[in-house]
Design a protein around this motif. Structure first.
Motif, short mmCIF file in Angstrom:
data_model
loop_
_atom_site.label_atom_id
_atom_site.label_comp_id
_atom_site.label_asym_id
_atom_site.label_seq_id
_atom_site.Cartn_x
_atom_site.Cartn_y
_atom_site.Cartn_z
N VAL A 98 8.11 -22.63 16.22
CA VAL A 98 8.53 -21.25 16.49
C VAL A 98 7.56 -20.27 15.84
N LEU A 99 7.17 -20.54 14.60
CA LEU A 99 6.21 -19.67 13.91
C LEU A 99 4.85 -19.67 14.60
N SER A 100 4.40 -20.84 15.06
CA SER A 100 3.10 -20.90 15.73
C SER A 100 3.14 -20.19 17.08
N VAL A 101 4.29 -20.21 17.75
CA VAL A 101 4.42 -19.47 19.01
C VAL A 101 4.26 -17.98 18.75
N PHE A 102 4.85 -17.48 17.67
CA PHE A 102 4.69 -16.06 17.33
C PHE A 102 3.24 -15.72 17.02
N LEU A 103 2.50 -16.64 16.44
CA LEU A 103 1.08 -16.39 16.19
C LEU A 103 0.31 -16.24 17.49
N SER A 104 0.69 -17.00 18.50
CA SER A 104 -0.07 -16.96 19.75
C SER A 104 0.37 -15.84 20.69
N VAL A 105 1.66 -15.52 20.74
CA VAL A 105 2.11 -14.52 21.71
C VAL A 105 2.24 -13.12 21.13
N LYS A 106 2.32 -12.99 19.85
CA LYS A 106 2.45 -11.72 19.12
C LYS A 106 3.80 -11.03 19.33
N LYS A 107 4.26 -10.84 20.58
CA LYS A 107 5.58 -10.24 20.80
C LYS A 107 6.28 -10.93 21.95
N SER A 108 7.61 -11.05 21.80
CA SER A 108 8.37 -11.81 22.78
C SER A 108 9.86 -11.52 22.66
N THR A 109 10.57 -11.78 23.76
CA THR A 109 12.03 -11.72 23.73
C THR A 109 12.56 -13.13 23.47
N ILE A 110 13.85 -13.23 23.22
CA ILE A 110 14.45 -14.54 22.98
C ILE A 110 14.32 -15.42 24.22
N ASP A 111 14.53 -14.86 25.41
CA ASP A 111 14.42 -15.65 26.64
C ASP A 111 13.00 -16.20 26.84
N GLU A 112 12.00 -15.37 26.58
CA GLU A 112 10.61 -15.82 26.71
C GLU A 112 10.29 -16.92 25.69
N LEU A 113 10.77 -16.74 24.48
CA LEU A 113 10.56 -17.76 23.45
C LEU A 113 11.26 -19.06 23.81
N HIS A 114 12.47 -18.96 24.31
CA HIS A 114 13.21 -20.16 24.69
C HIS A 114 12.47 -20.93 25.78
N GLN A 115 11.92 -20.22 26.76
CA GLN A 115 11.16 -20.88 27.83
C GLN A 115 9.95 -21.61 27.26
N ALA A 116 9.26 -20.98 26.31
CA ALA A 116 8.07 -21.60 25.72
C ALA A 116 8.44 -22.80 24.85
N ILE A 117 9.49 -22.68 24.09
CA ILE A 117 9.88 -23.74 23.16
C ILE A 117 10.55 -24.90 23.88
N ALA A 118 11.28 -24.60 24.96
CA ALA A 118 11.99 -25.65 25.70
C ALA A 118 11.03 -26.63 26.37
N LYS A 119 9.77 -26.26 26.51
CA LYS A 119 8.78 -27.18 27.07
C LYS A 119 8.50 -28.34 26.11
N LYS A 120 8.67 -28.08 24.81
CA LYS A 120 8.37 -29.10 23.82
C LYS A 120 9.62 -29.69 23.16
N TYR A 121 10.64 -28.87 22.96
CA TYR A 121 11.87 -29.30 22.28
C TYR A 121 13.08 -29.11 23.19
N ASP A 122 14.02 -30.02 23.09
CA ASP A 122 15.28 -29.90 23.81
C ASP A 122 16.20 -29.05 22.93
N VAL A 123 16.18 -27.74 23.16
CA VAL A 123 16.89 -26.82 22.29
C VAL A 123 17.56 -25.74 23.14
N SER A 124 18.72 -25.30 22.70
CA SER A 124 19.46 -24.27 23.44
C SER A 124 18.91 -22.88 23.14
#
Length: 106
Positions: free
Chosen positions: A27-53
């Protein structure tokens, strides 16, 4: 008295040390790469690697925002989602911590 930056560094270290499955660090590394994001955008990015709600992602981002103090939140109006962004003054600190733990490469 310790400076704010050193206290944030200590909190960040403890937060990363308690990471058992790599989810927190990711999650922290995603913030380093995208700089700004909503929860939905973060969930889409993280769900590619982790099975998370979506609620787990929202909970983690809320924790990072309130306890670590490295995120900024902004809401245009009551109809729009909250946009979270990494505070620029802590981007180098976050990158150095993730690099030193071997999570990202420099």
């Amino acid at each position: 008295m310790a400076s704010i930056r050193s206290r944030i560094k200590e909190r960040l270290n403890k937060f990363i040390e308690l990471d058992v499955n790599g989810f927190r660090s990711y999650v922290l590394s995603v913030f380093l790469s995208v700089k700004k994001s909503t929860i939905d955008e973060l969930h889409q990015a993280i769900a590619k690697k982790y099975d998370v709600s979506r609620s787990a992602v929202a909970s983690m981002v809320g924790y990072i925002h309130s306890k670590l103090g490295i995120l900024r939140s902004h809401k245009e109006s009551y109809k729009t989602p909250i946009v979270y962004s990494l505070k620029e003054e802590y981007a180098d600190l976050l990158k150095s911590e993730l690099t030193s733990k071997g999570i990202i490469s420099s």
